[in-house]
Enzyme design. Structure first.
Site, PDB file in Angstrom:
ATOM      1  N   LYS A 221       0.816  -1.212   0.000  1.00 31.11           N
ATOM      2  CA  LYS A 221       0.000   0.000   0.000  1.00 31.11           C
ATOM      3  C   LYS A 221       0.852   1.265   0.000  1.00 31.11           C
ATOM      4  O   LYS A 221       2.056   1.244   0.242  1.00 31.11           O
ATOM      5  CB  LYS A 221      -0.958  -0.009   1.191  1.00 31.11           C
ATOM      6  N   ARG A 255      -3.461 -10.166   5.303  1.00 28.10           N
ATOM      7  CA  ARG A 255      -4.068 -10.159   3.959  1.00 28.10           C
ATOM      8  C   ARG A 255      -3.014  -9.614   2.993  1.00 28.10           C
ATOM      9  O   ARG A 255      -2.619  -8.449   3.091  1.00 28.10           O
ATOM     10  CB  ARG A 255      -5.327  -9.293   3.941  1.00 28.10           C
TER      11      ARG A 255
END
Length: 275
Positions: A221, A255
């Site tokens: 991210k 995740r």
């Protein structure tokens, strides 16, 4: 802690890995990479062989300012993929990444075992009663607004306190409908600045007071690649660093896009006897 996935109890006392499978043309990291079924099967086979416990399928990109996808298109994308994956990997445990109740219902009816909702039921009032009816584990994430507006909604007085209050309210609401297996996700990158993401990560153990399984989704991210001044493609090492910290702060599910590295991370951190 355990969760009931299609009749199988999965023990989360040892952290698990959730592999990300985006079947969208516009995901921030792997958009368009897995749209053909053969490519999808190959990628899932790789993730499972590397040790993924769950595969999380998303057919609607939730990146900032993501393009709108109709409910029908989201359902059609998912139905084909879910059917092929269950036929190919009969023991697979699938999660569906959606904030729409109708999509969640169709996915579960086709064999998906977990619903992963970025909005914690706030973007579709039918989501919580639908999940309760389906009797599947529910992942609720912290977010403000929606994918199109969330990055303009980053003003907090005390972000960790406000996220904790948010979860307390959403958990109570979910329980009122009869949802028993709940997992919480702080929502890294969703309605948060880079600095706020690190504050949440640094104080993530606070969420243990909620006595629920904690999921961390930091994989590749912007909170990583913006700090390192690189790209999502170059953010694997940074992802592993933050996954290590997340495990030490109480995360029980990682995740990730890169399963092998996450599995290795769990094995090494477990040697410290901190998870």
């Amino acid at each position: 802690m355990t969760i009931n996935c299609s009749g199988t109890l999965i023990d989360l006392s040892v952290p698990k890995v959730m592999g990300i499978l985006n079947v969208t043309p516009n995901s921030f990291y792997d958009g368009g990479k897995h749209r053909e079924i053969n490519s999808i099967i190959h990628q899932v086979d790789k993730m499972l062989s590397e040790g993924a416990d769950f595969i999380d399928i998303g057919a609607y990109s939730s990146k900032p300012s993501a393009e709108f996808v109709s409910e029908l298109e989201e359902i059609e994308r998912l139905k084909v993929v879910v059917k092929e994956l269950i036929n190919t990997f009969p023991n697979i445990v699938l999660s569906v990444d959606t904030f729409r109740a109708a999509v969640a219902k169709v996915a579960v009816e086709h064999g998906v075992a977990i619903v992963n909702d970025i909005s914690a039921g706030l973007l579709d009032e039918k989501m919580l009663p639908t999940v309760a009816e389906l009797k599947v584990p529910y992942i609720m994430m912290h977010m403000r607004g929606n994918p199109q507006t969330m990055q303009s909604m980053t003003k907090y007085d005390d972000i960790v306190k406000e996220i904790t209050f948010y979860f307390s309210e959403r958990i109570q609401k979910a329980r009122s409908f009869g949802i028993s297996d709940i997992i919480i996700d702080p929502g890294f990158g969703f309605a948060k600045t880079v600095e706020q993401n690190y504050e949440v990560l640094n104080k993530m153990e606070v969420f243990s007071m909620l006595e629920l399984t904690l999921l961390a989704g930091v994989s590749r991210k912007s909170m990583i690649y913006k700090v390192l001044e690189t790209t999502p493609q170059e953010a694997l090492n940074g992802t592993t660093v933050l996954n290590t910290i997340a495990l030490q702060k109480g995360a029980k599910i990682l995740r990730v896009h890169d399963v092998k590295e996450a599995v290795e991370c769990i094995k090494l951190v477990s040697k410290l006897n901190v998870i």
